[in-house]
Structure formats: structure tokens, C-alpha cells
Design a protein around this motif. Structure first.
Motif, short mmCIF file in Angstrom:
data_model
loop_
_atom_site.label_atom_id
_atom_site.label_comp_id
_atom_site.label_asym_id
_atom_site.label_seq_id
_atom_site.Cartn_x
_atom_site.Cartn_y
_atom_site.Cartn_z
N ALA A 245 -40.16 -28.49 -9.66
CA ALA A 245 -39.65 -28.18 -11.00
C ALA A 245 -40.76 -27.44 -11.74
CB ALA A 245 -39.28 -29.46 -11.72
N TYR A 246 -40.39 -26.67 -12.76
CA TYR A 246 -41.36 -25.74 -13.35
C TYR A 246 -41.35 -25.81 -14.87
CZ TYR A 246 -44.12 -21.46 -13.69
OH TYR A 246 -45.11 -20.55 -13.92
N LEU A 247 -42.54 -25.97 -15.44
CA LEU A 247 -42.68 -25.95 -16.90
C LEU A 247 -43.29 -24.61 -17.29
CD1 LEU A 247 -42.44 -27.65 -19.54
CD2 LEU A 247 -44.88 -28.15 -19.26
N SER A 248 -42.51 -23.84 -18.05
CA SER A 248 -42.92 -22.48 -18.42
C SER A 248 -43.27 -22.43 -19.89
CB SER A 248 -41.74 -21.53 -18.13
OG SER A 248 -41.97 -20.27 -18.71
N TRP A 249 -44.27 -21.64 -20.23
CA TRP A 249 -44.66 -21.47 -21.64
C TRP A 249 -43.59 -20.67 -22.36
CZ3 TRP A 249 -46.09 -21.64 -26.33
CH2 TRP A 249 -46.71 -20.62 -27.05
N ARG A 250 -43.30 -19.43 -21.93
CA ARG A 250 -42.36 -18.59 -22.69
C ARG A 250 -41.15 -18.13 -21.88
NH1 ARG A 250 -45.05 -14.20 -26.42
NH2 ARG A 250 -42.85 -14.25 -27.02
N GLY A 251 -41.01 -18.62 -20.66
CA GLY A 251 -39.87 -18.19 -19.84
C GLY A 251 -40.10 -16.87 -19.15
N ILE A 252 -41.37 -16.44 -19.07
CA ILE A 252 -41.70 -15.17 -18.44
C ILE A 252 -42.29 -15.47 -17.06
CG2 ILE A 252 -43.25 -13.14 -18.60
CD1 ILE A 252 -43.13 -13.66 -21.72
N ASP A 253 -41.86 -14.70 -16.02
CA ASP A 253 -42.42 -14.85 -14.68
C ASP A 253 -42.19 -16.25 -14.10
OD1 ASP A 253 -43.78 -14.08 -12.39
OD2 ASP A 253 -45.76 -14.60 -13.19
N VAL A 254 -40.99 -16.77 -14.35
CA VAL A 254 -40.64 -18.09 -13.79
C VAL A 254 -40.33 -17.91 -12.31
CG1 VAL A 254 -38.95 -19.96 -13.85
CG2 VAL A 254 -39.73 -18.93 -15.99
N PRO A 255 -40.93 -18.69 -11.40
CA PRO A 255 -40.65 -18.52 -9.97
C PRO A 255 -39.16 -18.77 -9.68
CG PRO A 255 -42.33 -20.20 -10.35
CD PRO A 255 -41.88 -19.76 -11.68
N PRO A 256 -38.47 -17.85 -9.02
CA PRO A 256 -37.02 -17.98 -8.85
C PRO A 256 -36.63 -19.20 -8.01
CG PRO A 256 -37.90 -16.10 -7.63
CD PRO A 256 -39.01 -16.62 -8.46
N GLN A 257 -37.51 -19.70 -7.17
CA GLN A 257 -37.13 -20.83 -6.31
C GLN A 257 -37.26 -22.19 -7.02
OE1 GLN A 257 -39.97 -19.09 -6.16
NE2 GLN A 257 -41.50 -19.97 -4.80
N GLN A 259 -36.45 -25.52 -8.83
CA GLN A 259 -35.19 -26.30 -8.82
C GLN A 259 -34.74 -26.65 -10.23
OE1 GLN A 259 -33.84 -27.64 -5.65
NE2 GLN A 259 -35.21 -26.07 -4.85
N ALA A 260 -35.69 -26.79 -11.13
CA ALA A 260 -35.37 -27.09 -12.53
C ALA A 260 -36.45 -26.41 -13.36
CB ALA A 260 -35.40 -28.59 -12.77
N VAL A 261 -36.07 -25.89 -14.53
CA VAL A 261 -37.02 -25.14 -15.35
C VAL A 261 -36.91 -25.61 -16.79
CG1 VAL A 261 -37.67 -22.85 -16.22
CG2 VAL A 261 -36.87 -23.10 -13.86
N GLU A 262 -38.04 -25.83 -17.44
CA GLU A 262 -38.08 -26.07 -18.88
C GLU A 262 -38.98 -25.01 -19.50
OE1 GLU A 262 -36.70 -28.37 -20.95
OE2 GLU A 262 -35.52 -29.33 -19.35
N ILE A 263 -38.53 -24.45 -20.61
CA ILE A 263 -39.30 -23.43 -21.31
C ILE A 263 -39.77 -24.02 -22.64
CG2 ILE A 263 -39.16 -21.15 -22.40
CD1 ILE A 263 -36.95 -20.53 -20.23
#
Ligand code: AMP
Ligand code: MG
Length: 317
Positions: A245-257, A259-263
Motif C-alpha cells: 500500500a502507498y502513502l503519497s504526499w500529493r498524488g504525483i508519481d504514484v506507483p501503478p502497482q 494495492q491501496a493508495v492514500e494521498i
């Protein structure tokens, strides 16, 4: 305020009887007990599983009440006038009123005035200062809603007041006042503190934090604020086969693979990122993946506090 006067009165009775209340503040929810009742304070430690060497913050209704617990200096008076109520905790020499267990035996006490109507009403109704660390089992992610608190403790252990989602979202900034040393970056930026004091404010590293308190403190514990799922900070490219799962600062360059993303904040607002941080980590923790990968945010303003939480969630101190 979403809490009724009758609920405040009931919670104040619980406090006076030596019990624990889940208390909303503007930073995170606190696990509150009377700071003047050593047995009630001991219950905080045992309920949280918190080591006894880790001193608590005492919450008061105003500066006058704070000065019954500690001796203010000119810097402390200036900061109190400018920042309270608000997310600044001051570490000052304590008075004899404060039980040893609150300060883990230190000669200083940590105090603040929370900027939340429910917390202030509870302190006033209980008629005493409230010791309150974050209302989560020790080392875990701090709660920013009443539901987070209720999910982690039994209703028979803790009466939770629902004051809504916390506005600031990360814990208070903890400042040793004389001379100024920021022991923990948090909801009030170091730049703002320096502006109010008219002098630079150093940020302690883990070793000077230890020296400042003379004892270990959570600032020393590399792993803190941690989800159950192993968390790491992003560095470079991520291997193709990983499930995370991925925690992103601004939703830029989020790895496409992922499974779950929070911006945290699409528009790049650090205050919004702080407000969202802990709930986002909880959601990623519940995503059923083997690891969480996080981006750091810019190391400025509230970013110092956010990155401190992320580094410690990654076990990097
Ligand atoms: P928490 O209550 O979990 O938000 O953590 C309170 C923070 O304040 C911890 O990092 C403590 O180490 C720090 N703290 C509390 N009292 C003192 C004190 N007397 N001196 C230095 N740090 C303190
Ligand atoms: Mg805590």
C-alpha cells in the motif's frame, strides 16, 4: 460542541472517581485521568501498556492553572500568551503539586492548554488538571476520531467523548523552554516558535532529547506511531512484483502497482496532510498488504512533525 453538558458531567465524575476518559483535543484524542491522582495516572500507563519512564503531558484550562503545576519563565509567559490554547506543550520546572508518576520522576513537567471546547469543558468540570497521552496502545498509530479510541479499548476501561475528528491531526510540539529546544516537532511549527521568541529554536536529535530529559523518552524510541504492517520510506524505484500500500504526499508519481493508495494533500497543504496522516495510515494498515511504502513531505513548517512520525513509523527515529 457535539458533546452534551450531561455527557461532560458524567465524564467529569469518571475522572473524579479515578477513571479514564477518551478526550478529544485539536491534536489527537487523549487518554485522560486526574493528574493529581497517582493511582489514576498509573491506570493510564497500564491501560496503554506505556513504559513508566515515559512522562505524560498535563492538560490545563488556562495559563493560570498551568502555573500552579510549574514555574513559568519570561519565555514561557510569552509563549503561553501567543500559543495557548494550542498545540504547544512546554516543559518547565514542576511544583510540589505534581505527583512523581506524571513526570516519571523528572524535576520538570510538560503542560499545555488544548484548543478544543470539549477538552476545556472537561478540565473545568473535573476541577483538576488532566494527564493525557494519546489514546492508543503504546507505540501504535495515534487516534484522531472517537471511533479509533473505541476500537482499541474496552468501554468498561475508557469512557469516550465524541468531539469529532481532530483538526490538527498530529501531536503537540514539545518544547523545553529554557533554553529553547524542540524535543518533539508537532502541530505548531518551529519557525512560528522562533518568531514568537525572537531567537532560534533548535530541534533535538534523539541523543540530545535523551540528554534533555535525562531518561529515555518516546523521542528515543526508534519505533513509535507504527501501524501493524511493516512500513518503509520510499527510496528510488519499487520492484515490480511487490504487494504494498502507498502513502503519497500529493498524488504525483504514484506507483501503478500499489494495492491501496492514500494521498495526504493534492494541493500540497501541510496542515491538510497533518490532519489526514493518522487516519490514512490506519486505512493502509487495514488494506491487507504485506508492506506500506511512504513518501516524506517537504521538511518545513508542519512537515517536520509529519516526517518525524513517518520516520518513526518506519523504525528510523
Ligand atoms: P504523548 O503524551 O504520548 O504525546 O508524549 C508526551 C511527550 O512529551 C513524550 O515524548 C515525552 O517524552 C514528552 N515529555 C513529557 N514530559 C516531559 C518532561 N518532563 N521532559 C521532557 N519531555 C517530556
Ligand atoms: Mg502517543
Amino acid at each position: 460542541m457535539s458533546v452534551t453538558a450531561a455527557e461532560i458531567e458524567r465524564a467529569a465524575q469518571v475522572i473524579r472517581a479515578g477513571g479514564l476518559v477518551g478526550m478529544p483535543t485539536e491534536t489527537v484524542y487523549g487518554l485522560a485521568a486526574s493528574a493529581l491522582d497517582a493511582r489514576a495516572v498509573l491506570r493510564i500507563y497500564t491501560t496503554k501498556g506505556r513504559p513508566r519512564f515515559d512522562p505524560l503531558i498535563v492538560h490545563v484550562a488556562d495559563a493560570e492553572q498551568a502555573w500552579t503545576l510549574c514555574t513559568p519563565s519570561p519565555r514561557a509567559r510569552r509563549l503561553a500568551a501567543a500559543c495557548w490554547p494550542g498545540p504547544l506543550t512546554m516543559v518547565l520546572p514542576r511544583t510540589a503539586l505534581v505527583p512523581d508518576i506524571v513526570t516519571s520522576g523528572l524535576e520538570t513537567v510538560a503542560v499545555r492548554v488544548p484548543d478544543h471546547p470539549v477538552a476545556l469543558a472537561l478540565i473545568r468540570a473535573a476541577g483538576q488538571p488532566l494527564a493525557a497521552p494519546s489514546a492508543n496502545p503504546f507505540g501504535m498509530v495515534s487516534p484522531t476520531t472517537a471511533a479509533h479510541v473505541a476500537a482499541q479499548f474496552l468501554a468498561s476501561q475508557v469512557l469516550v467523548l465524541d468531539g469529532g475528528a481532530c483538526r490538527v491531526g498530529i501531536e503537540s510540539s514539545v518544547l523545553r523552554v529554557d533554553p529553547p529546544l524542540l524535543l518533539r516537532p508537532g502541530g505548531l511549527s518551529r519557525a512560528r516558535l522562533a518568531e514568537i521568541l525572537g531567537e532560534p529554536v533548535a530541534l533535538s536529535d534523539r541523543s540530545s532529547r535523551a540528554a534533555a530529559v535525562g531518561l529515555p523518552s518516546p523521542g528515543m524510541l526508534a519505533s513509535h506511531y507504527a501501524p501493524r504492517t511493516p512500513l518503509s520510506l520510499r527510496s528510488g524505484t519499487i520492484s515490480a512484483g511487490a504487494r504494498f500500500a502507498y502513502l503519497s504526499w500529493r498524488g504525483i508519481d504514484v506507483p501503478p502497482q500499489a494495492q491501496a493508495v492514500e494521498i495526504l494533500s493534492r494541493c500540497g497543504d501541510l496542515a491538510e496532510a497533518a490532519t489526514r496522516l493518522f487516519a490514512a495510515l490506519r486505512r493502509l494498515d487495514d488494506a491487507g498488504v504485506c508492506s506500506i511504502i511512504c513518501e516524506l513531505v517537504p521538511e518545513e513548517g508542519l512537515g517536520e512533525g509529519i516526517n518525524d512520525r513517518l520516520r518513526r513509523a518506519a523504525g528510523l527515529g
